[in-house]
Design a protein around this motif. Structure first.
Motif, PDB file in Angstrom:
ATOM      1  N   PHE B  62       0.820  -1.209   0.000  1.00  9.01           N
ATOM      2  CA  PHE B  62       0.000   0.000   0.000  1.00  9.01           C
ATOM      3  C   PHE B  62       0.858   1.266   0.000  1.00  9.01           C
ATOM      4  O   PHE B  62       1.860   1.349   0.683  1.00  9.01           O
ATOM      5  CB  PHE B  62      -0.939  -0.008   1.206  1.00  9.01           C
ATOM      6  CG  PHE B  62      -1.886  -1.161   1.178  1.00  9.01           C
ATOM      7  CD1 PHE B  62      -2.668  -1.402   0.058  1.00  9.01           C
ATOM      8  CD2 PHE B  62      -1.975  -2.033   2.251  1.00  9.01           C
ATOM      9  CE1 PHE B  62      -3.529  -2.489   0.010  1.00  9.01           C
ATOM     10  CE2 PHE B  62      -2.828  -3.127   2.204  1.00  9.01           C
ATOM     11  CZ  PHE B  62      -3.600  -3.349   1.086  1.00  9.01           C
ATOM     12  N   HIS B  63       0.410   2.257  -0.785  1.00  8.12           N
ATOM     13  CA  HIS B  63       1.176   3.488  -0.937  1.00  8.12           C
ATOM     14  C   HIS B  63       0.314   4.680  -0.571  1.00  8.12           C
ATOM     15  O   HIS B  63      -0.817   4.789  -1.016  1.00  8.12           O
ATOM     16  CB  HIS B  63       1.670   3.612  -2.365  1.00  8.12           C
ATOM     17  CG  HIS B  63       2.414   2.408  -2.803  1.00  8.12           C
ATOM     18  ND1 HIS B  63       3.693   2.145  -2.368  1.00  8.12           N
ATOM     19  CD2 HIS B  63       2.056   1.361  -3.576  1.00  8.12           C
ATOM     20  CE1 HIS B  63       4.092   0.987  -2.859  1.00  8.12           C
ATOM     21  NE2 HIS B  63       3.108   0.490  -3.603  1.00  8.12           N
ATOM     22  N   LEU B  64       0.899   5.571   0.211  1.00  6.93           N
ATOM     23  CA  LEU B  64       0.135   6.728   0.663  1.00  6.93           C
ATOM     24  C   LEU B  64       0.475   7.981  -0.141  1.00  6.93           C
ATOM     25  O   LEU B  64      -0.048   9.058   0.116  1.00  6.93           O
ATOM     26  CB  LEU B  64       0.372   6.982   2.157  1.00  6.93           C
ATOM     27  CG  LEU B  64       0.156   5.784   3.094  1.00  6.93           C
ATOM     28  CD1 LEU B  64       0.096   6.233   4.538  1.00  6.93           C
ATOM     29  CD2 LEU B  64      -1.101   4.998   2.761  1.00  6.93           C
ATOM     30  N   THR B  65       1.389   7.852  -1.086  1.00  6.33           N
ATOM     31  CA  THR B  65       1.734   8.997  -1.934  1.00  6.33           C
ATOM     32  C   THR B  65       1.596   8.567  -3.392  1.00  6.33           C
ATOM     33  O   THR B  65       1.642   7.376  -3.688  1.00  6.33           O
ATOM     34  CB  THR B  65       3.185   9.451  -1.684  1.00  6.33           C
ATOM     35  OG1 THR B  65       4.018   8.300  -1.724  1.00  6.33           O
ATOM     36  CG2 THR B  65       3.329  10.124  -0.325  1.00  6.33           C
ATOM     37  N   ARG B  67       2.144   7.535  -7.221  1.00  5.85           N
ATOM     38  CA  ARG B  67       3.162   6.659  -7.792  1.00  5.85           C
ATOM     39  C   ARG B  67       3.438   7.034  -9.239  1.00  5.85           C
ATOM     40  O   ARG B  67       2.615   7.656  -9.903  1.00  5.85           O
ATOM     41  CB  ARG B  67       2.651   5.222  -7.759  1.00  5.85           C
ATOM     42  CG  ARG B  67       2.161   4.795  -6.397  1.00  5.85           C
ATOM     43  CD  ARG B  67       3.227   4.229  -5.556  1.00  5.85           C
ATOM     44  NE  ARG B  67       3.680   2.951  -6.085  1.00  5.85           N
ATOM     45  CZ  ARG B  67       4.823   2.391  -5.728  1.00  5.85           C
ATOM     46  NH1 ARG B  67       5.634   3.026  -4.902  1.00  5.85           N
ATOM     47  NH2 ARG B  67       5.176   1.219  -6.215  1.00  5.85           N
TER      48      ARG B  67
END
Ligand SMILES: Cc1cc2nc3c(=O)[nH]c(=O)nc-3n(C[C@H](O)[C@H](O)[C@H](O)COP(=O)(O)O)c2cc1C
Ligand code: FES
Lengths: 626, 156
Positions: B62-65, B67
């Motif tokens: 999971f990525h919070l910024t 991509r």
């Protein structure tokens, strides 16, 4: 009989462009109107990824290596003539002879391929292929037995878990069978987080129905109605093939209600992991399926008693489950005749690192490391010497040349300070620094630790700091004792298998490669020439043309010298950034260990500089974790 | 904005253990999980934002910024490590001008490291989106990246 042309569609061969070969074959065969005579299909991995893309011609068994689309026209000529395409056959590096069939290749000769029997030979996306190879046949047998008799048979076979611990599978099932619960579950652990291991992936990509058949057997034995495959999201091809397999099995009635008229109901679902090494641990895995942070919990209670949604749950590894159809096909007795006293059957190892024949090998338990590394693996490339082999991944141990003749099974490996783990075998040559490698493993386990328990979170961080100190040339002799006592404390007190095994690579390296550690702390030398801080830059006077380039580019002014006289680097001031070496047009600057050690290998050493430098970046940059 | 989240919430809110697959699907649509998205999921599932954020930050996936268009994964597994993966990563960082774990400002590339791609036979290995590149040397990196830069330029 239609002849078959089998193109390997495993990840290794796909990466080396086997799809192009397939497409070219397809159009060439169609173009010559041969589409009817030859059956062209994709298969799973043969394990010999080093030689890919691989193409197999059946029934003759011609085994073609490193096939490219440029070879296709001539390959089809040979198919038409019924002849062999000599140039594509495997060439034995020792004798120079071409070898016709797969079984004649030395890589396969000492193997015993039971679990991998179908891999490379059947189309994994076709249940028909699996059925033709005898698939799902054992279910008839199993359903005629009582669940207790099924468990007894597995016990008699002596099957032990292939996911790491080697726990007796029959016993685990018995616990779950006896445990009370309104529902029970089977979980297939396909998380395979151990870097350097890819056997579970290959089984799922090459023969997915075998795993489903194993899960059905397990489900019947413990009385489960539902199964889950927890699989890494990094394995998209395996997920896709598994998905197809489950759908086909449902259509054919191998999954669903009243399977084969037995009254037994069972269905299987896929759960994709979200990337966390610790989720391979069974209790963390269960937490993850339940939608939580994948943090392990104390055992007991074991999942067999209280697992998914607090119900009795058997967690078994992919390879463990894939063994079941073999046991029920050949019978427990015949199965138990393979292997050693305490470890039965075969084990698949992923042979990687500094080895000629990288790949997946299945061998009987009790074979020696020498046979695997030298007879099957072909030994160490580039004339280098064997130094060590890491068994069992980052939580396993490094064994040295003294262990080459050790017959390997679960127990002998534990005694030697390593463990079977998932079966990763990473071979190292003399250019690998055992201290730096231990640091590498520990940085991995520390990064993947969930942070729940203190011994693992804090203890492994301290271990890593000490190793970093040593690698950077600031280590002291008492650090070695500290590593040992701290390591043992962590093993004794951590919550889960991750913490309990994280110090293993350090401890085994201290045991078998202690002189190398001592060299680092006492003499500030890295014998393998890897640890940058223990190396220094020197200018070779005879080669220096006094051009002044290095002097101009040195950011700290550590280089002195006038026009016409060879320049010098002041070792005290030098920051070892490597700029001078990069700029020197005459190759006069070398990176050398303490006493002029490693001289004249500037290219080779230069690699090591950037490598260590990159690792330092890694350390500070870290993995994206927000 | 935030299209599809309501439908996905509808699909998962009542499923036990539905949070992880829900986050996976939402991320598939939106590319990353912004704070607003996490808040929306928390209130839709009737659980605290802390719980949602806890799960979203635990897993590497999971990525919070935002991509990049091309996700480069450099394998840092053992087999790749002993065959010089760090040099490849280093060359990538040089070529892209970003550190591992980051995205180029123009959102073209994201550079990640992963533990093992399961293609150890081809070590050192990287993937760029769905393509795998094996037996890579640092010297091959600039040309490889250039290919993707050109591709990105054409489409834009
Ligand atoms: C940190 C950690 C990671 C693990 N990773 C895996 C894994 O990737 N695959 C696996 O099958 N077992 C893994 N295990 C072992 C599981 O906890 C469990 O013992 C195993 O899946 C049981 O199956 P088996 O009895 O068939 O071996 C791991 C254990 C630990 C402590
Ligand atoms: S270690 Fe890199 S692919 Fe396995």
């Amino acid at each position: 009989m239609r002849r078959k042309v089998l193109v390997c569609g495993g990840t290794g061969c796909v990466s080396s462009r086997s799809r192009e070969v397939y497409d070219a074959l397809e159009s060439e065969l169609a173009g010559r109107g041969l589409g009817e005579q030859f059956e062209l299909k994709y298969t799973g991995c043969h394990g010999f990824c080093e030689q890919g893309p691989l193409v197999l011609v059946e029934p003759e068994g011609y085994f073609y290596c490193r096939v490219t689309k440029e070879h296709v026209a001539k390959l089809v000529d040979s198919l038409q003539e019924g002849s062999v395409y000599e140039d594509l056959l495997y060439k034995d590096p020792d004798t120079g002879n071409r070898v016709k069939t797969r079984n004649d290749v030395p890589f396969y000769q000492k193997q015993k391929r039971l679990v991998l029997k179908n891999c490379g030979l059947i189309n994994p996306e076709s249940i028909e292929d699996y059925l033709n190879a005898g698939g799902y046949r054992t279910l008839q047998k199993v359903f005629k037995m009582s669940p207790d008799a099924v468990i007894d048979e597995v016990k008699k076979a002596g099957l032990r878990g292939r996911g790491g611990g080697g726990f007796p599978t029959g016993l685990k099932w018995e616990y779950a069978r006896k445990a009370r619960g309104d529902k029970k579950y089977i979980i297939c652990n396909a998380d395979e987080g151990d870097p350097g291991a890819f056997m579970d992936r290959s089984i799922l990509e090459g023969d997915p129905h075998r795993v489903l058949e194993g899960m059905l057997t397990a489900g019947y034995a413990i009385g489960a109605g539902e199964g889950f495959v927890y699989i890494r999201a990094e394995y998209p091809l395996a997920v896709r093939r598994l998905d197809i397999a489950i759908k086909e099995a449902r259509e054919k009635g191998f999954l669903g209600e009243n399977i084969l008229g037995s009254g037994f109901n069972f269905d299987i679902h896929i759960k994709q992991g979200a990337g966390a090494f610790v989720c391979g641990e069974e209790t963390a895995l269960i937490e993850s399926i339940q939608g939580n942070r994948g943090m392990p919990r104390p055992r007991p209670p074991f999942p067999a008693v209280k697992g998914l949604w607090d119900r009795p749950t058997v967690v078994n590894n992919v390879e463990t489950l894939a063994n079941l159809p073999i046991i029920f096909d050949m019978g427990a007795e015949a199965y138990a005749a393979i292997g050693t006293e305490q470890s039965k059957g075969t084990k698949i190892f992923a042979l990687t690192g500094k080895i000629k024949n990288t790949g997946l090998v299945e061998v009987p338990m009790g074979i020696t490391l020498r046979e695997i590394i030298f007879d099957i693996g072909g030994g160490i490339p580039n004339g280098k010497k064997f130094k060590a082999v890491q068994i069992g991944g980052p939580s396993g141990g490094g064994l040295s040349a003294q262990h080459l003749d050790l017959p390997i099974d679960y127990d002998s490996l534990i005694d030697a300070g390593a463990m079977m783990g998932s079966g990763g075998l990473v071979v190292m040559d003399e250019d690998t620094c055992m201290v730096e490698l231990a640091r590498f493993f520990l940085s991995f386990t520390r990064m993947e630790a969930c942070g729940k328990c203190t011994p693992c979170r804090e203890g492994n961080t301290r271990l890593l700091e000490i190793l970093e100190r040593i690698v950077e040339g600031r280590g002291e002799l008492q650090d070695l004792d500290l590593l040992e006592s701290l390591g043992h404390t962590i093993i004794d007190t951590s919550l889960c298998g991750l913490g309990q095994s994280a110090p293993n690579p350090v401890l085994s390296a201290l045991k078998y490669f202690r002189p190398e550690y001592e060299m680092h702390v006492k003499n500030k030398l890295c014998p393998a020439g890897v640890c940058k801080a223990l190396l220094s830059y020197r200018i070779i006077e005879e080669k220096c043309k006094a051009c002044g380039l290095c002097l101009k580019h040195c950011p700290v002014g550590a280089i002195t010298g006038k026009k016409g006289e060879p320049h010098r680097i002041d070792p005290e001031m030098c920051k070892k950034c490597g700029e001078c070496l990069k700029k020197c047009p005459f190759g006069a600057i070398v990176l050398a260990g303490g006493d002029g050690f490693g001289q004249g290998q500037s290219d080779h050493k230069r690699n090591h500089v950037s490598r260590t430098q990159a690792l330092y970046n890694l350390k500070s940059g870290g993995r994206e974790r927000h | 904005m935030h299209t599809g989240i309501d439908e996905l919430l509808e699909k998962y809110w009542h499923i036990p253990g539905g949070l992880v697959p829900l986050l996976q699907e939402v991320q598939k649509v939106h590319g990353y999980l912004s704070r607003e998205i996490l808040e929306k999921i928390a209130s839709g599932m009737g659980i605290s934002l802390a719980k949602v954020a806890g799960v979203a930050t635990f897993y590497h996936q999971f990525h919070l910024t935002p991509r990049g268009r091309y996700i480069i994964k450099v394998c840092m597994g053992t087999a790749c490590h002993v065959r010089g993966a760090a040099e490849v990563l280093f060359a990538m960082e040089d070529e892209l001008g970003i550190k591992v774990g980051h995205t180029t400002p123009d959102l073209t590339f994201t550079l990640d490291q992963v533990a093992c791609l399961g293609a150890c036979g081809l070590a050192p290995v990287i993937t760029i989106n769905d393509e795998t590149y094996g037996k890579l040397t640092p010297g091959q990196v600039p040309k490889l990246i250039e290919k993707y830069r050109e591709e990105a330029a054409v489409v834009h």
